[in-house]
Motif scaffolding. Structure first.
Motif, PDB file in Angstrom:
ATOM      1  N   UNK A 218       0.834  -1.206   0.000  1.00 11.36           N
ATOM      2  CA  UNK A 218       0.000   0.000   0.000  1.00 11.36           C
ATOM      3  C   UNK A 218       0.870   1.258   0.000  1.00 11.36           C
ATOM      4  N   UNK A 219       1.893   1.270   0.836  1.00  6.60           N
ATOM      5  CA  UNK A 219       2.777   2.433   0.910  1.00  6.60           C
ATOM      6  C   UNK A 219       3.517   2.639  -0.415  1.00  6.60           C
ATOM      7  N   UNK A 220       4.008   1.548  -1.000  1.00  3.62           N
ATOM      8  CA  UNK A 220       4.729   1.646  -2.276  1.00  3.62           C
ATOM      9  C   UNK A 220       3.805   2.119  -3.398  1.00  3.62           C
ATOM     10  N   UNK A 221       2.567   1.630  -3.402  1.00  2.36           N
ATOM     11  CA  UNK A 221       1.603   2.041  -4.431  1.00  2.36           C
ATOM     12  C   UNK A 221       1.290   3.526  -4.327  1.00  2.36           C
ATOM     13  N   UNK A 222       1.204   4.037  -3.110  1.00  7.64           N
ATOM     14  CA  UNK A 222       0.945   5.470  -2.926  1.00  7.64           C
ATOM     15  C   UNK A 222       2.114   6.304  -3.430  1.00  7.64           C
ATOM     16  N   UNK A 223       3.331   5.824  -3.193  1.00  5.97           N
ATOM     17  CA  UNK A 223       4.508   6.567  -3.672  1.00  5.97           C
ATOM     18  C   UNK A 223       4.511   6.659  -5.198  1.00  5.97           C
ATOM     19  N   UNK A 224       3.965   5.634  -5.854  1.00  5.85           N
ATOM     20  CA  UNK A 224       3.986   5.602  -7.322  1.00  5.85           C
ATOM     21  C   UNK A 224       2.653   5.992  -7.950  1.00  5.85           C
ATOM     22  N   UNK A 225       1.693   6.451  -7.111  1.00  5.29           N
ATOM     23  CA  UNK A 225       0.375   6.878  -7.616  1.00  5.29           C
ATOM     24  C   UNK A 225      -0.335   5.767  -8.378  1.00  5.29           C
ATOM     25  N   UNK A 226      -0.261   4.556  -7.853  1.00  7.58           N
ATOM     26  CA  UNK A 226      -0.962   3.416  -8.467  1.00  7.58           C
ATOM     27  C   UNK A 226      -2.342   3.304  -7.825  1.00  7.58           C
ATOM     28  N   UNK A 227      -3.274   4.146  -8.317  1.00  5.09           N
ATOM     29  CA  UNK A 227      -4.595   4.257  -7.686  1.00  5.09           C
ATOM     30  C   UNK A 227      -5.358   2.944  -7.685  1.00  5.09           C
ATOM     31  N   UNK A 228      -5.307   2.220  -8.803  1.00  4.25           N
ATOM     32  CA  UNK A 228      -6.015   0.938  -8.901  1.00  4.25           C
ATOM     33  C   UNK A 228      -5.474  -0.049  -7.862  1.00  4.25           C
ATOM     34  N   UNK A 229      -4.150  -0.104  -7.758  1.00  6.01           N
ATOM     35  CA  UNK A 229      -3.524  -1.032  -6.808  1.00  6.01           C
ATOM     36  C   UNK A 229      -3.867  -0.666  -5.362  1.00  6.01           C
ATOM     37  N   UNK A 230      -3.881   0.636  -5.059  1.00  6.64           N
ATOM     38  CA  UNK A 230      -4.205   1.078  -3.689  1.00  6.64           C
ATOM     39  C   UNK A 230      -5.620   0.644  -3.321  1.00  6.64           C
ATOM     40  N   UNK A 231      -6.554   0.881  -4.234  1.00  4.99           N
ATOM     41  CA  UNK A 231      -7.947   0.515  -3.961  1.00  4.99           C
ATOM     42  C   UNK A 231      -8.085  -0.990  -3.775  1.00  4.99           C
ATOM     43  N   UNK A 232      -7.378  -1.781  -4.587  1.00  6.16           N
ATOM     44  CA  UNK A 232      -7.458  -3.235  -4.481  1.00  6.16           C
ATOM     45  C   UNK A 232      -6.817  -3.742  -3.183  1.00  6.16           C
ATOM     46  N   UNK A 233      -5.672  -3.160  -2.797  1.00  6.97           N
ATOM     47  CA  UNK A 233      -5.002  -3.560  -1.549  1.00  6.97           C
ATOM     48  C   UNK A 233      -5.878  -3.232  -0.347  1.00  6.97           C
ATOM     49  N   UNK A 234      -6.520  -2.061  -0.397  1.00  8.36           N
ATOM     50  CA  UNK A 234      -7.364  -1.633   0.739  1.00  8.36           C
ATOM     51  C   UNK A 234      -8.531  -2.591   0.985  1.00  8.36           C
ATOM     52  N   UNK A 235      -9.018  -3.220  -0.064  1.00  8.09           N
ATOM     53  CA  UNK A 235     -10.098  -4.202   0.106  1.00  8.09           C
ATOM     54  C   UNK A 235      -9.666  -5.336   1.030  1.00  8.09           C
ATOM     55  N   UNK A 236      -8.499  -5.905   0.736  1.00  5.30           N
ATOM     56  CA  UNK A 236      -8.002  -7.025   1.552  1.00  5.30           C
ATOM     57  C   UNK A 236      -7.666  -6.557   2.965  1.00  5.30           C
ATOM     58  N   UNK A 237      -7.083  -5.344   3.071  1.00  3.20           N
ATOM     59  CA  UNK A 237      -6.767  -4.807   4.397  1.00  3.20           C
ATOM     60  C   UNK A 237      -8.031  -4.622   5.238  1.00  3.20           C
ATOM     61  N   UNK A 238      -9.104  -4.141   4.607  1.00  2.00           N
ATOM     62  CA  UNK A 238     -10.362  -3.942   5.327  1.00  2.00           C
ATOM     63  C   UNK A 238     -10.897  -5.278   5.850  1.00  2.00           C
ATOM     64  N   UNK A 239     -10.853  -6.302   5.007  1.00  3.27           N
ATOM     65  CA  UNK A 239     -11.315  -7.627   5.429  1.00  3.27           C
ATOM     66  C   UNK A 239     -10.451  -8.159   6.570  1.00  3.27           C
ATOM     67  N   UNK A 240      -9.143  -7.910   6.499  1.00  6.71           N
ATOM     68  CA  UNK A 240      -8.235  -8.382   7.540  1.00  6.71           C
ATOM     69  C   UNK A 240      -8.524  -7.676   8.877  1.00  6.71           C
ATOM     70  N   UNK A 241      -8.742  -6.344   8.808  1.00  5.63           N
ATOM     71  CA  UNK A 241      -9.049  -5.596  10.041  1.00  5.63           C
ATOM     72  C   UNK A 241     -10.370  -6.057  10.647  1.00  5.63           C
ATOM     73  N   UNK A 242     -11.330  -6.397   9.772  1.00  5.98           N
ATOM     74  CA  UNK A 242     -12.620  -6.855  10.302  1.00  5.98           C
ATOM     75  C   UNK A 242     -12.469  -8.182  11.035  1.00  5.98           C
TER      76      UNK A 242
END
Length: 478
Positions: A218-242
């Motif tokens: 997630x941090x690396x994707x933000x550094x490179x402005x990979x918006x699609x990757x950030x959104x996709x990573x956040x999905x799995x992170x949200x499920x993990x936090x839940x």
């Protein structure tokens, strides 16, 4: 002949210079097409709509200069942009066009890339067919030793095996791709590797490993402005936090993911976030909000069921069309090869004919020149013959005249000879008689001498007279 050779040399030199000039212009145009296609490719994850505009521009430019590789790559990038915009039918059509032009250009690397892209397109609808395309692409990539493509294909094969719940297989391919991308220093795809491995560990319920990998990605994707990757990573992170009951962290990460999803305008991600939000509210026991999101999900599911069924049917139809188009492309390639062979054969024959014609023209000119020279020589020979004939005729006349003159002189000489012998015989006979008389003493010596002198004088006069007659043909004998 020399003029023909000079003309041919001038023509081929001019043609070569023109071709070189056109080649320079084409190189400039092709470089521009390559640049625009690359820009479109770079935007596929951050702004797929911009990718569509750039690829469309590159396609128009490539068509204008008949640059098949540029046309094929533009279609491929369009297919990728359509894929990220959740437009699988358009994506597949563009991939089909890309394959056709790559085959036409004889570009195996481009053809393999498209098969890789088609495998990704089938990944969510038909995993077995997706694997077929990936392995087909991998065979070509290994054949031409295309290392970046081999790395991408290992990554994609891991994705398919993840969907098939074959996690050990998935991790094996992910690890292969991660090693190659590290060697290539491909930071974008390393983000994808970290994300995908994190998802596998999440499915294997190894949450600590999963969280570490996903946060790094997630941090690396933000550094490179990979918006699609950030959104996709956040999905799995949200499920993990839940799962870890960290609902506030889950809510924060969902809001972040929704923001990035709106930037990339991906309907599939929007649906996934609605579903994740429903799960979050349900786990929080806020059933009213959960019910609201459930209704939204139901509406999307109903539409998606129909769409997915339609997409699958269209993809099957498109696959058949692709097979037919591929066969037609092969036939077209064979026709082109035949036409090229025919063209060069005709060109060579035409060149040989030009040479033969040049030789024939030169030969005709030489013959004409030779004939002209022979005509002049014949005329000169005729004039010389006429001169010889005139000289011979003149000589014959001279000979005839001399012969007549000699005949006349011979006749006169014969006449003078007879005359002389007749005229001189008398005085000689007298001399002989006087000599005999003088011997016998019958004549006086003085009288004998006088008479002998008279005879000699008479002989001398006759000789002189005969000489005058020989040198003066007008005189005649008496």
């Amino acid at each position: 002949m020399k003029r023909t050779i000079i003309f041919l040399l001038f023509f081929f030199t001019a043609f070569s210079l023109y071709a070189s000039d056109m080649d320079g212009v084409t190189k400039l145009d092709t470089n521009e097409v390559i640049s625009v296609n690359k820009h479109a490719m770079d935007n596929r994850l951050t702004d797929p709509e911009q990718s569509v505009m750039d690829a469309t521009k590159a396609l128009a430019m490539a068509r204008k200069i008949n640059y098949n590789n540029g046309i094929a790559e533009a279609y491929r990038v369009l297919g990728l942009a359509n894929y990220y915009l959740d437009q699988p039918e358009k994506s597949f059509e563009n991939y089909l066009s890309a394959v056709a032009f790559f085959v036409k250009a004889g570009n195996l690397a481009g053809e393999a890339k498209v098969y890789n892209n088609v495998g990704n397109l089938y990944r969510d609808h038909d995993t077995n067919r997706s694997l077929d395309y990936f392995f087909k692409s991998l065979a070509i990539a290994n054949k031409i030793n295309n290392i970046p493509l081999i790395a991408s294909l290992n990554l994609n094969l891991g994705n398919v095996y993840t969907r098939k719940n074959s996690y050990s297989q998935a991790l094996k391919y992910y690890e292969k791709s991660r090693v190659i991308f590290s060697e290539l220093k491909d930071s974008v795809n390393l983000v994808q590797c970290s994300q995908n491995i994190g998802v596998v560990y999440f499915q294997l319920r190894q949450f600590d490993k999963s969280l570490s990998l996903l946060l790094d990605a997630n941090a690396a994707a933000k550094r490179m402005d990979l918006n699609e990757s950030i959104a996709s990573i956040d999905l799995t992170l949200a499920s993990l936090y839940m799962i870890q009951k960290k609902f506030d962290d889950a809510e924060r990460i969902v809001k972040e993911g929704v923001t990035y999803t709106q930037l990339v305008k991906d309907p599939k991600l929007e649906y996934d976030y609605k579903h994740t939000t429903y799960e979050l509210e349900y786990n929080r026991k806020d059933y009213a909000k959960a019910m609201f999101y459930l209704r939204e999900i139901y509406k999307v599911d109903s539409a998606n069921f129909k769409t997915n069924t339609s997409v699958q049917m269209r993809l099957i139809e498109a696959t058949r069309k692709q097979e037919e188009q591929q066969k037609e492309s092969e036939r077209a390639a064979e026709r082109q090869a035949y036409d090229r062979t025919k063209f060069w054969a005709v060109t060579i024959v035409a060149g040989l004919l030009l040479v033969v014609i040049g030789l024939l023209v030169g030969n005709v000119k030489r013959k004409a020149k030779t004939n002209s020279q022979l005509t002049l020589l014949n005329g000169e020979v005729s004039r010389q013959k006429d001169n010889l004939d005139r000289i011979n005729h003149h000589l014959e006349e001279i000979i005839d005249e001399r012969t007549k003159d000699l005949q006349i002189k011979n006749r006169k000489l014969s006449e003078h000879s007879s005359y002389l012998s007749h005229q001189i015989r008398g005085p000689i006979a007298t001399l002989r008689g006087l000599i005999n008389l003088e011997k016998e003493g019958l004549v006086d010596q003085e009288e004998c001498i006088t008479m002998m002198d008279k005879c000699v004088s008479e002989i001398d006069e006759k000789i002189i007279d005969m000489s005058d007659m020989l040198h003066n043909p007008s005189r005649t004998t008496t």
